[in-house]
Scaffold this motif. Structure first.
Motif, PDB file in Angstrom:
ATOM      1  N   GLY A 243      -9.905 -20.055 -12.135  1.00 20.60           N
ATOM      2  CA  GLY A 243      -8.622 -20.265 -11.554  1.00 20.60           C
ATOM      3  C   GLY A 243      -7.480 -20.979 -12.441  1.00 20.60           C
ATOM      4  N   GLU A 244      -6.325 -20.940 -12.273  1.00 21.16           N
ATOM      5  CA  GLU A 244      -5.153 -21.490 -13.044  1.00 21.16           C
ATOM      6  C   GLU A 244      -4.812 -22.746 -12.600  1.00 21.16           C
ATOM      7  OE1 GLU A 244      -4.210 -20.128 -15.966  1.00 21.16           O
ATOM      8  OE2 GLU A 244      -5.133 -18.106 -15.818  1.00 21.16           O
ATOM      9  N   TYR A 249      -4.176 -20.933  -3.792  1.00 19.87           N
ATOM     10  CA  TYR A 249      -4.938 -19.743  -3.319  1.00 19.87           C
ATOM     11  C   TYR A 249      -5.184 -19.687  -1.885  1.00 19.87           C
ATOM     12  CZ  TYR A 249      -6.014 -19.548  -8.202  1.00 19.87           C
ATOM     13  OH  TYR A 249      -6.102 -19.577  -9.604  1.00 19.87           O
ATOM     14  N   HIS A 250      -4.965 -18.712  -1.074  1.00 22.55           N
ATOM     15  CA  HIS A 250      -5.306 -18.172   0.133  1.00 22.55           C
ATOM     16  C   HIS A 250      -6.398 -17.316   0.141  1.00 22.55           C
ATOM     17  CE1 HIS A 250      -0.997 -18.695   1.998  1.00 22.55           C
ATOM     18  NE2 HIS A 250      -1.339 -19.792   1.608  1.00 22.55           N
ATOM     19  N   ALA A 251      -7.109 -17.388   1.392  1.00 19.38           N
ATOM     20  CA  ALA A 251      -8.314 -16.476   1.583  1.00 19.38           C
ATOM     21  C   ALA A 251      -8.500 -16.114   3.118  1.00 19.38           C
ATOM     22  CB  ALA A 251      -9.703 -17.117   1.012  1.00 19.38           C
ATOM     23  N   VAL A 252      -8.258 -14.786   3.227  1.00 16.19           N
ATOM     24  CA  VAL A 252      -8.373 -14.385   4.684  1.00 16.19           C
ATOM     25  C   VAL A 252      -8.924 -13.229   4.798  1.00 16.19           C
ATOM     26  CG1 VAL A 252      -5.987 -13.434   4.424  1.00 16.19           C
ATOM     27  CG2 VAL A 252      -6.945 -14.210   6.741  1.00 16.19           C
ATOM     28  N   VAL A 299      -1.635 -15.366   7.676  1.00 10.49           N
ATOM     29  CA  VAL A 299      -1.603 -15.555   6.336  1.00 10.49           C
ATOM     30  C   VAL A 299      -1.985 -14.411   5.533  1.00 10.49           C
ATOM     31  CG1 VAL A 299      -1.947 -18.194   6.280  1.00 10.49           C
ATOM     32  CG2 VAL A 299      -3.887 -16.623   6.101  1.00 10.49           C
ATOM     33  N   ARG A 300      -1.310 -14.425   4.289  1.00  8.24           N
ATOM     34  CA  ARG A 300      -1.627 -13.179   3.539  1.00  8.24           C
ATOM     35  C   ARG A 300      -2.234 -13.698   2.293  1.00  8.24           C
ATOM     36  NH1 ARG A 300       3.398 -12.411   4.720  1.00  8.24           N
ATOM     37  NH2 ARG A 300       4.285 -12.051   2.501  1.00  8.24           N
ATOM     38  N   ASP A 301      -3.229 -12.925   1.650  1.00 12.32           N
ATOM     39  CA  ASP A 301      -3.612 -13.524   0.420  1.00 12.32           C
ATOM     40  C   ASP A 301      -3.769 -12.588  -0.841  1.00 12.32           C
ATOM     41  OD1 ASP A 301      -5.466 -11.795   1.036  1.00 12.32           O
ATOM     42  OD2 ASP A 301      -7.253 -12.959   1.320  1.00 12.32           O
ATOM     43  N   ALA A 307      -5.639 -12.506  -8.121  1.00  7.96           N
ATOM     44  CA  ALA A 307      -6.170 -13.548  -9.467  1.00  7.96           C
ATOM     45  C   ALA A 307      -7.386 -13.678  -9.638  1.00  7.96           C
ATOM     46  CB  ALA A 307      -5.181 -14.864  -9.102  1.00  7.96           C
ATOM     47  N   LEU A 308      -8.088 -13.566  -8.464  1.00  5.91           N
ATOM     48  CA  LEU A 308      -9.688 -14.270  -8.673  1.00  5.91           C
ATOM     49  C   LEU A 308     -10.563 -13.140  -8.361  1.00  5.91           C
ATOM     50  CD1 LEU A 308      -9.446 -17.517  -6.555  1.00  5.91           C
ATOM     51  CD2 LEU A 308      -9.339 -17.361  -8.970  1.00  5.91           C
ATOM     52  N   GLY A 309      -9.992 -12.097  -8.074  1.00 11.83           N
ATOM     53  CA  GLY A 309     -10.911 -10.898  -7.966  1.00 11.83           C
ATOM     54  C   GLY A 309     -11.863 -10.950  -6.701  1.00 11.83           C
TER      55      GLY A 309
END
Length: 338
Positions: A243-244, A249-252, A299-301, A307-309
């Protein structure tokens, strides 16, 4: 230890070329990282801790009692005695010894802000990683059970939910710490489900014990994004590795209107569904629970996935339907009506 993404190839490829052992890059970095998880005995923090242990991290966790310390030790997590709300100095001392800190504690907003600010100050200039667990509730809209077409990506502008203004300010302070020598990031998941959760599915089962019906507020179209606890734990692991600093970061994994959940619960138990008012909802779930069951939070991610794969492995929250622990929440009413 923090290795920025641009340094990893030059350091670790050279290392791997000179050794006979061919260790995967992520595993090599993970094995060198000592992570302190604040909230390790909780639902989300526990999931994150177990994931990190499985992936080779050395993990320590905060324990407020001997029983909690034993629970952590049994899971391969080194217990650290301390209390964020009453003994922050012990927590700061543990944070200074760690390579990375995951903040997944669930405490009142004022105490949370004080703890996070203290941790960020203690880590200033260290280059250490600090991952803060927030939540998509900061984005929620009070629709009283109605549908909302609005959904929010990571950097979209929004009007904060009034009850979450303090949390939004904490998010901003965490991200700003990236300018002060801390590899700080915010993870903002939606509703988290999985073994032992207390989210919307359990709440609707519980409504049956009170009313004899699977309840939803208003039209039942209020929709909350969701993600499985194992998947959010994996995202934390990926953010820790790649991570930067300053990122959000979102995660859905999906989203389900509450009425659909109620209909699934009703089919499982053989009871009717029922639309209820906000006042009735407060009588079932309390004022805050009624609010949670009546808001839309979508939400959208896409940016976080790129970015994180990361992508979720569990995409159907309704797979919980029928679990014995959930049916037990409705047992008193259904048994009386049998």
């Amino acid at each position: 230890m923090y290795l920025s993404r641009r340094w990893i190839p030059s350091i670790y490829i050279g290392f791997l070329e000179r050794t006979e052992a061919r260790i995967p890059l992520a595993k090599e970095i993970a094995s060198l990282t000592n992570v302190l998880v604040l909230g390790a005995t909780g639902f989300v923090g526990g999931g994150v801790s177990r994931h990190l242990v499985r992936n080779g991290h050395r993990v320590s966790g905060l324990a407020r009692s001997d029983a909690k310390a034993t629970q952590l030790a049994d899971a391969g997590i080194e217990p650290v005695q301390g209390d964020i709300e009453t003994d922050l100095s012990a927590v700061l001392a543990a944070a200074r010894k760690a390579d990375a800190i995951v903040y997944a504690a669930q405490i009142a907003p004022p105490a949370e802000r004080q703890a996070v600010l203290g941790l960020l100050e203690a880590l200033t200039g260290s280059g250490k990683s600090f991952l803060f667990l927030s939540g998509s509730g900061v984005l929620c809209q009070r629709t009283r059970g109605a549908w909302s077409a609005d959904s929010f990506a990571e950097e979209d502008r929004f009007t904060p939910e009034p009850l979450a203004i303090a949390r939004v300010e904490t998010e901003q302070r965490v991200r700003a710490a990236a300018r002060e020598g801390v590899r700080a990031m915010v993870v903002r998941p939606p509703l988290i489900w999985g073994p032992g959760d207390h989210g919307h599915v359990p709440m609707i089962y519980r409504s049956v014990s009170v009313t004899g019906a699977a309840c939803y507020v208003g039209d039942g179209l209020a929709t909350y994004g969701n993600v499985h606890v194992d998947d959010i734990a994996e995202l934390f692991g990926r953010a820790l590795l790649s991570g930067e600093a300053g990122a959000l970061y979102h995660a859905v994994a999906g989203e389900i209107p509450n009425r659909w959940i109620a209909e699934a619960v009703a089919r499982d138990l053989g009871v009717p569904t029922r639309s209820i008012t906000m006042a009735e909802a407060a009588g079932i779930w309390g004022e805050f629970g009624a609010l949670i069951m009546s808001v839309s939070c979508r939400v959208r991610d896409a940016a976080s996935r790129a970015a994180l794969g990361w992508s979720p492995h569990h995409t159907d929250m309704l797979s919980e339907i029928g679990e014995p622990r959930l049916r037990a929440l409705a047992a008193s009413q259904t048994q009386e009506g049998a």
